[in-house]
Design an enzyme around this catalytic site. Sequence first.
Site, PDB file in Angstrom:
ATOM      1  N   HIS A  68       0.856  -1.189   0.000  1.00 50.51           N
ATOM      2  CA  HIS A  68       0.000   0.000   0.000  1.00 50.51           C
ATOM      3  C   HIS A  68       0.885   1.229   0.000  1.00 50.51           C
ATOM      4  O   HIS A  68       1.844   1.312   0.767  1.00 50.51           O
ATOM      5  CB  HIS A  68      -0.905   0.018   1.234  1.00 50.51           C
ATOM      6  CG  HIS A  68      -1.590   1.338   1.443  1.00 50.51           C
ATOM      7  ND1 HIS A  68      -2.460   1.881   0.522  1.00 50.51           N
ATOM      8  CD2 HIS A  68      -1.508   2.240   2.450  1.00 50.51           C
ATOM      9  CE1 HIS A  68      -2.898   3.041   0.964  1.00 50.51           C
ATOM     10  NE2 HIS A  68      -2.331   3.290   2.133  1.00 50.51           N
ATOM     11  N   HIS A 124       0.916   5.803  -0.865  1.00 48.10           N
ATOM     12  CA  HIS A 124       0.162   7.031  -1.106  1.00 48.10           C
ATOM     13  C   HIS A 124       0.719   7.710  -2.357  1.00 48.10           C
ATOM     14  O   HIS A 124       0.880   8.934  -2.383  1.00 48.10           O
ATOM     15  CB  HIS A 124       0.257   7.964   0.097  1.00 48.10           C
ATOM     16  CG  HIS A 124      -0.312   7.399   1.360  1.00 48.10           C
ATOM     17  ND1 HIS A 124      -0.457   8.144   2.509  1.00 48.10           N
ATOM     18  CD2 HIS A 124      -0.792   6.171   1.667  1.00 48.10           C
ATOM     19  CE1 HIS A 124      -0.983   7.401   3.466  1.00 48.10           C
ATOM     20  NE2 HIS A 124      -1.190   6.198   2.978  1.00 48.10           N
ATOM     21  N   TYR A 162      -0.064  -2.201 -21.644  1.00 54.47           N
ATOM     22  CA  TYR A 162       0.627  -2.756 -20.481  1.00 54.47           C
ATOM     23  C   TYR A 162      -0.155  -2.548 -19.195  1.00 54.47           C
ATOM     24  O   TYR A 162      -0.058  -3.352 -18.266  1.00 54.47           O
ATOM     25  CB  TYR A 162       2.058  -2.207 -20.379  1.00 54.47           C
ATOM     26  CG  TYR A 162       3.010  -3.081 -21.155  1.00 54.47           C
ATOM     27  CD1 TYR A 162       3.738  -4.080 -20.530  1.00 54.47           C
ATOM     28  CD2 TYR A 162       3.142  -2.945 -22.536  1.00 54.47           C
ATOM     29  CE1 TYR A 162       4.587  -4.914 -21.243  1.00 54.47           C
ATOM     30  CE2 TYR A 162       3.974  -3.766 -23.259  1.00 54.47           C
ATOM     31  CZ  TYR A 162       4.697  -4.754 -22.613  1.00 54.47           C
ATOM     32  OH  TYR A 162       5.516  -5.586 -23.326  1.00 54.47           O
TER      33      TYR A 162
END
Length: 221
Positions: free
Chosen positions: A98, A100, A123
Amino acid sequence: MNLTESQARDEICRVGRSLFERGLVHATAGNISVRLDDGFLITPTDACLGFLDPARLAKLDLQGQQVSGDKGSKTIALHRQIYAAACEHDADTRCVIHTHSTHCVALSLNAHGPEMLPPITPYFVMKVGHVPLVRYHRPGSPDAAKEVADLIRHHAAQGTPIRAVMLPRLGPNVWHDTPAAAMATLEELEETARLMLLQPHTPPLRATDLDELRQTFGARW
């Protein structure tokens, strides 16, 4: 590919440093986990991914309880839901990242879903695929974890399994069989978000183009 615990610790730190040095993560934002046979490794809470210590990564048991290391990121609840749902159709799912990342977050500020991005490059279609936009939830919300797991199962049932979701105003979650593969998925997603911000009126690939990518490369779109 199953990594040993020692290899997984080193890979988490290598990937975290690479993401940090290239500006894909900043400050203490973002987290990385790896699913082991006897539990999970995850980056510590409020840790900078550019300066991780393999020995201080949090180790949790299969129930998500801390076993050793620094205090694990609160996002382990979301990561565990991702593993549980993704492994139902892909048992090799071993890493969740994860971040930002700037362009993904920027694009999410005015996104209305249900998709984060249209299929604008081959892609992106081949390496990432559908990226559902989750409703906004506070960081660490159990409602977000449930919604993400539901989306993973829904797309798998539709025959279009996903490797990423977007948490609006927060950032993407991506998953794959190794930290290196998950990082590559994240990079392709962030680059496609950057392209979309540069050229916001780019038309998607045609249905015939998508069909060719499915037939030739097994793209999941």
